[in-house]
Design a protein around this motif. Structure first.
Motif, PDB file in Angstrom:
ATOM      1  N   GLN A   1     -27.157   5.920   6.206  1.00 53.35           N
ATOM      2  CA  GLN A   1     -26.356   6.231   7.523  1.00 53.35           C
ATOM      3  C   GLN A   1     -25.077   6.992   5.470  1.00 53.35           C
ATOM      4  N   VAL A   2     -24.342   7.460   6.221  1.00 53.31           N
ATOM      5  CA  VAL A   2     -23.363   7.841   5.434  1.00 53.31           C
ATOM      6  C   VAL A   2     -21.607   8.166   5.904  1.00 53.31           C
ATOM      7  N   ALA A   3     -21.027   7.116   5.148  1.00 52.71           N
ATOM      8  CA  ALA A   3     -19.300   7.569   5.805  1.00 52.71           C
ATOM      9  C   ALA A   3     -18.706   8.363   5.283  1.00 52.71           C
ATOM     10  N   ALA A   4     -17.721   8.503   5.131  1.00 53.81           N
ATOM     11  CA  ALA A   4     -16.921   9.261   4.491  1.00 53.81           C
ATOM     12  C   ALA A   4     -15.217   8.925   5.623  1.00 53.81           C
ATOM     13  N   ALA A   5     -14.045   8.275   4.558  1.00 54.40           N
ATOM     14  CA  ALA A   5     -13.046   8.261   5.036  1.00 54.40           C
ATOM     15  C   ALA A   5     -12.178   9.749   4.025  1.00 54.40           C
ATOM     16  N   LYS A   6     -10.871   9.432   4.318  1.00 56.17           N
ATOM     17  CA  LYS A   6     -10.327  10.693   3.444  1.00 56.17           C
ATOM     18  C   LYS A   6      -9.180  10.561   3.425  1.00 56.17           C
TER      19      LYS A   6
ATOM     20  N   GLU B   1     -17.937  17.213  -0.116  1.00 60.63           N
ATOM     21  CA  GLU B   1     -18.884  17.803   1.093  1.00 60.63           C
ATOM     22  C   GLU B   1     -20.508  16.902   0.817  1.00 60.63           C
ATOM     23  N   ILE B   2     -21.228  16.789   1.785  1.00 60.91           N
ATOM     24  CA  ILE B   2     -22.423  16.081   2.714  1.00 60.91           C
ATOM     25  C   ILE B   2     -23.822  17.635   2.827  1.00 60.91           C
TER      26      ILE B   2
ATOM     27  N   ASP C   1     -19.831   3.259   8.333  1.00 62.89           N
ATOM     28  CA  ASP C   1     -17.814   3.549   8.565  1.00 62.89           C
ATOM     29  C   ASP C   1     -17.415   2.015   8.743  1.00 62.89           C
TER      30      ASP C   1
ATOM     31  N   ASP D   1     -13.990   2.783   6.199  1.00 60.53           N
ATOM     32  CA  ASP D   1     -12.866   2.674   7.239  1.00 60.53           C
ATOM     33  C   ASP D   1     -11.635   1.447   6.433  1.00 60.53           C
TER      34      ASP D   1
ATOM     35  N   LEU E   1     -10.066   2.131   3.341  1.00 56.38           N
ATOM     36  CA  LEU E   1      -9.023   3.026   3.173  1.00 56.38           C
ATOM     37  C   LEU E   1      -7.467   2.467   4.275  1.00 56.38           C
TER      38      LEU E   1
ATOM     39  N   VAL F   1     -18.214  14.977  12.643  1.00 57.54           N
ATOM     40  CA  VAL F   1     -16.700  14.939  11.947  1.00 57.54           C
ATOM     41  C   VAL F   1     -15.420  14.939  12.037  1.00 57.54           C
ATOM     42  N   ARG F   2     -14.555  14.279  12.054  1.00 57.79           N
ATOM     43  CA  ARG F   2     -13.275  14.673  12.575  1.00 57.79           C
ATOM     44  C   ARG F   2     -11.875  15.171  11.858  1.00 57.79           C
TER      45      ARG F   2
ATOM     46  N   VAL G   1      -9.509  18.000  15.348  1.00 64.45           N
ATOM     47  CA  VAL G   1     -11.065  18.637  15.788  1.00 64.45           C
ATOM     48  C   VAL G   1     -12.025  17.390  15.968  1.00 64.45           C
TER      49      VAL G   1
ATOM     50  N   ARG H   1      -9.660  11.896   7.819  1.00 62.34           N
ATOM     51  CA  ARG H   1     -10.767  12.569   7.499  1.00 62.34           C
ATOM     52  C   ARG H   1     -12.261  11.872   7.760  1.00 62.34           C
TER      53      ARG H   1
ATOM     54  N   MET I   1     -16.291  11.671   8.089  1.00 65.42           N
ATOM     55  CA  MET I   1     -17.057  12.429   8.042  1.00 65.42           C
ATOM     56  C   MET I   1     -18.818  11.102   8.494  1.00 65.42           C
TER      57      MET I   1
ATOM     58  N   VAL J   1     -23.296  10.380   8.448  1.00 67.66           N
ATOM     59  CA  VAL J   1     -23.625  11.482   8.835  1.00 67.66           C
ATOM     60  C   VAL J   1     -25.053  10.148   9.202  1.00 67.66           C
TER      61      VAL J   1
END
Lengths: 234, 234
Positions: free
Chosen positions: A4-9, A23-24, A187, A191, A194, A229-230, B3, B225, B227, B229
């Motif tokens: 599982q990969v989660a990114a917050a930006k 990018e993944i 996630d 989260d 951040l 994706v959000r 989105v 933002r 993401m 996966v």
């Protein structure tokens, strides 16, 4: 197993564009790569630089080029295009199913945290950013894929959080505390880190911040790949 | 506004590799693009074809090339490389913040569903797959971004589900029924459609299946933002 990969930006406060690009992408021989770059300064110019670096890297990875070679190529390309005057950090985290390993490439002063077998390692050896001179190399760390592996990486905005108020964020302690809780998901980690940073900056981040958390665990679910994706719009 | 995009993907039964390739990438002038390709046949050869097409498209989009031109270029490249003997479907769904529109490009016999203002439109005009002849064009649909917009697109595996048992899936009705429920999220829609298809095939899908759902809504959350996966490993 499953990954599982989660990114917050988030963007720097009052900046319409983040200088970070993330990018993944799928690897041609199985697995995926997370590519995270932070262009020098912020705003439009920084975004153009980090997008150029990420685009270069994912293009090469898609052709089967190894992560380290892709990072070197991106650095040389940036150096050539900007005459060594613009830098960019780069992290690549790959789940490589050809070798059965997690491969971390780091060209970023910000450390990467790896937790496996209940031990938290902090990869913080001095590391050069891309584009400052020819022949820059990434620091590469390769670990066998196994359930329980947890990785956290981020752009330097996370470390700058709170500095304005003289209370810089202790990222290492924050990660350790979260991993000590019961089996956090990526996630939740991304989260929470951040949110912590935004609190220290009164919700007005002094820099672009991107956080990525990656977890390898026993597969308790199905065999379906999922991506969500959000994207908040202005 | 915000989105949300969700994708769910599974392989043909007993096939270690899906012939479908899906990537979600950032657009250089703001927004994102979802690129979904299905290579002819299944397994390794199909995967190589769909990866080549998606790589070509995301490389061009990253340079600022418009979606329609990227689809044409990918078709010509595939035609040239395979002498017109191998086909590949392609869908591109873009949130284009430069124009404030949703842009759908379709080179796929499988329809795309668009729900806006409580009306469900099915884009099912005859559409050519990539690679069969020179100068193939996509069908382009462009709609202003507004809260309430919902799009569902998929590879043909979804329509083939259940055919083996003589009970082919009625995708249109399934989507309509789900959208009639109270405000479903894209991941609920994508997961439910895929689960429905797997049930019709006794959990042994006769083809690779990929489903993408995209929703534009009022932003009730933060400006972060995200993401996520999930990748099951063998």
């Amino acid at each position: 197993m499953e990954v599982q990969v989660a990114a917050a930006k988030t963007n720097k406060y009052a900046s319409s564009q983040s200088g970070d690009t993330l990018e993944i992408v799928e690897r041609p021989n199985g697995g995926l790569s997370v590519v995270l770059a932070d262009g020098q300064t912020s705003g439009h110019g920084a975004k153009a630089v980090s997008m150029m670096v990420v685009r270069k890297v994912i293009g090469l990875l898609a052709e089967g080029v190894r992560d380290g070679a892709a990072a070197r190529a991106a650095s040389d390309a940036l150096y050539t295009e900007k005459n060594g005057k613009v830098t960019c950090t780069l992290n690549i985290a790959s789940i490589d199913l050809e070798t059965g390993t997690l491969v971390l490439s780091r060209n970023n002063p910000a450390p990467i945290f790896i937790c496996h077998s209940d031990q938290v390692d902090c990869l913080d050896r001095e590391s050069e950013t891309l584009g400052t001179r020819r022949a820059i190399r990434p620091l590469i760390t390769e670990i066998e894929l196994e359930a329980g592996l947890f990785v956290v990486m981020y752009t330097d905005g996370l470390m700058h959080a709170g500095k304005r108020r003289g209370q810089p964020m202790d990222v290492c302690n924050a990660i350790q505390a979260m991993l000590d809780e019961q089996d956090p998901s990526p996630d939740q980690i991304a989260d929470a880190l951040l949110a912590h940073a935004l609190n220290l900056d009164d919700q007005r981040p002094a820099d672009d911040i991107s956080v990525v958390a990656l977890k390898v665990s026993v597969n308790n679910g199905d065999n379906i790949r999922r991506m969500n994706v959000r994207l908040p719009l202005e």
